[in-house]
Design an enzyme around this catalytic site. Structure first.
Site, mmCIF file in Angstrom:
data_model
loop_
_atom_site.group_PDB
_atom_site.id
_atom_site.type_symbol
_atom_site.label_atom_id
_atom_site.label_comp_id
_atom_site.label_asym_id
_atom_site.label_seq_id
_atom_site.Cartn_x
_atom_site.Cartn_y
_atom_site.Cartn_z
ATOM 1 N N ASP A 303 0.857 -1.180 0.000
ATOM 2 C CA ASP A 303 0.000 0.000 0.000
ATOM 3 C C ASP A 303 0.896 1.232 0.000
ATOM 4 O O ASP A 303 1.702 1.407 0.911
ATOM 5 C CB ASP A 303 -0.887 -0.046 1.262
ATOM 6 C CG ASP A 303 -2.048 0.941 1.192
ATOM 7 O OD1 ASP A 303 -1.920 1.955 0.480
ATOM 8 O OD2 ASP A 303 -3.058 0.684 1.859
ATOM 9 N N ARG A 305 -0.203 4.412 -0.152
ATOM 10 C CA ARG A 305 -0.966 5.641 0.117
ATOM 11 C C ARG A 305 -0.506 6.333 1.392
ATOM 12 O O ARG A 305 0.065 5.719 2.276
ATOM 13 C CB ARG A 305 -2.456 5.290 0.282
ATOM 14 C CG ARG A 305 -3.088 4.816 -0.989
ATOM 15 C CD ARG A 305 -4.495 4.324 -0.746
ATOM 16 N NE ARG A 305 -4.531 3.059 -0.029
ATOM 17 C CZ ARG A 305 -5.644 2.428 0.316
ATOM 18 N NH1 ARG A 305 -6.811 2.956 0.034
ATOM 19 N NH2 ARG A 305 -5.588 1.267 0.939
#
Ligand code: GTP
Ligand code: ZN
Length: 380
Positions: A303, A305
């Site tokens: 991930d 983000r």
């Protein structure tokens, strides 16, 4: 005189650090080389993803005197067992050693991206400057692999190239989030009679993020918030490979039921990898990898983000205390790190289907998503 005035006025046109990194990202997007300056000197850089054989050969010959290195992310190196070390730093290998007759660019690409590359050469730790090239490729949503020159002393010739410093790249994301400003807003009635107001934010380099304010939220209570990352396949086309489209609808309905709230829609397609890389990840998943390993074989973290932008937007709208609608624990820690107080969490669990069941199980098992068992047992 004019030159001097231009130099002194240019500060009025934005943070020089954001400008430098934005320009370097533009070079990656246009498949052009640029210069990266760091503690070990200057390295010329060409991102692999998007460059053709001719451009790569021209770079190795013209910018590197025939001796370049291939730098890939530490995550890929670890996944592919390319180095004995387990640390996360980028690694590099000389491209000229790949084939005796000169660099074979198809081979370079295979080593940087393939699931089962042949006869992989040995890699060594890349150091900070070459490692930053990989970080920049990721920021441009390209595969994290670049050709880099050996370090050279800075010269005036470098001024003809876009130049960026490693330390500028390291602070870029958080600084950029702090430049988001609301630029326009309007009433938008959405499906199922949900009343909403779209507030569009723009950052210093033209990036967009949207706050969808549902109903008339109570200003005295913690604000119900859904932070949703874009998923073109799921949100727009109703893809059954993931739960995003359904979560988007469920989130909007929940906000309305709770008496109003805010959905922050972030341009973080494919958990920050971008749409093109999400398709590469889907291809790997069709070959048997799960959603976590697929991202990592490509050289990304599971991930990529962060939630600085969401935190900044909420604060700008006057909401620092929220109830977050999510199943993802990293959103809770990410928003807390961005200065938002989370007073409660509410789940947003959809029913699994035959196409997304494995994806949801992987999210629960490997990424710690709090899906309970209800969503996974109930298949539609
Ligand atoms: N790389 C990659 N991204 C995916 C895949 N499936 C969905 N996505 C992306 O995952 C993100 C999901 O976003 P969200 O629904 O906001 O977040 P979440 O992590 O599922 O957390 P919550 O929904 O809040 O519980 C979107 O950016 C999708 O584009 C996949 O298989 N690979
Ligand atoms: Zn999705």
């Amino acid at each position: 005189m004019l030159q001097k005035n231009i130099a002194s006025s240019s500060l009025s046109f934005g943070d020089p650090i954001l400008t430098a990194v934005h320009r370097a990202l533009g070079e990656i997007q246009g498949n052009r080389p640029f210069a990266l300056t760091g503690e070990d000197g200057v390295r010329f850089v060409l991102a692999l993803d998007g460059s053709d054989d001719h451009q790569m050969a021209a770079f190795v010959d013209g910018f590197c005197g025939g001796e370049a290195d291939l730098v890939i992310s530490g995550v890929r190196a670890r996944m592919m067992k390319l180095t004995p070390e387990s640390d996360d730093g980028a690694v590099l290998t000389p491209v000229t050693s790949i084939s005796a007759g000169g660099p074979d660019m198809a081979r370079v690409m295979e080593i940087a991206t393939a699931l089962k590359p042949d006869a992989v050469p040995s890699f060594t730790p890349a150091g900070r400057t070459a490692g930053t090239a990989v970080d920049l490729a990721k920021l441009a949503q390209r595969i994290p692999a670049c050709l880099v020159s050996r370090p050279v002393e800075p010269t005036d010739d470098d001024e003809t190239l876009i130049t960026v410093r490693t330390e500028d790249v390291e602070v870029f994301r958080a600084r950029l989030a702090a430049t988001l400003k609301p630029v326009s807003e309007a009433r938008v009635p959405i499906a199922d009679g949900i009343a909403s107001r779209f507030v569009i934010f723009r950052n210093a380099i033209g990036g967009i993020a949207t706050a969808v304010i549902v109903g008339e939220p109570d200003a005295t209570a913690p604000l119900p918030v859904r932070v949703h990352s874009s998923c073109a396949t799921g949100d727009i086309f109703g893809s059954r490979r993931c739960d995003c489209g359904e979560q988007l609808q469920l989130g909007l309905h929940r906000l309305e039921e709770l008496g109003g709230g805010c959905l922050i829609y972030l341009d973080q397609e494919g958990r920050g990898l971008g749409l093109a890389n999400k398709m590469h990840a889907y291809t790997l998943q069709d070959q048997g990898l799960d959603t976590v390993d697929a991202n990592m074989v490509l050289g990304f973290h599971d991930d990529e983000r962060d939630y600085h932008a969401a935190g900044f937007m909420l604060k700008r709208l006057g909401w620092e205390r929220i109830t977050l609608l999510t199943n993802n624990p990293t959103k809770l820690t990410g928003l807390a790190a961005a200065g938002i107080e989370i007073s409660d969490r509410l789940p947003v669990v959809t029913k699994a289907n035959a196409d997304n069941r494995r994806y949801l199980e992987t999210k629960a098992r490997r990424a710690g998503h709090l899906l309970g068992t209800a969503g996974l047992l109930e298949t539609v």
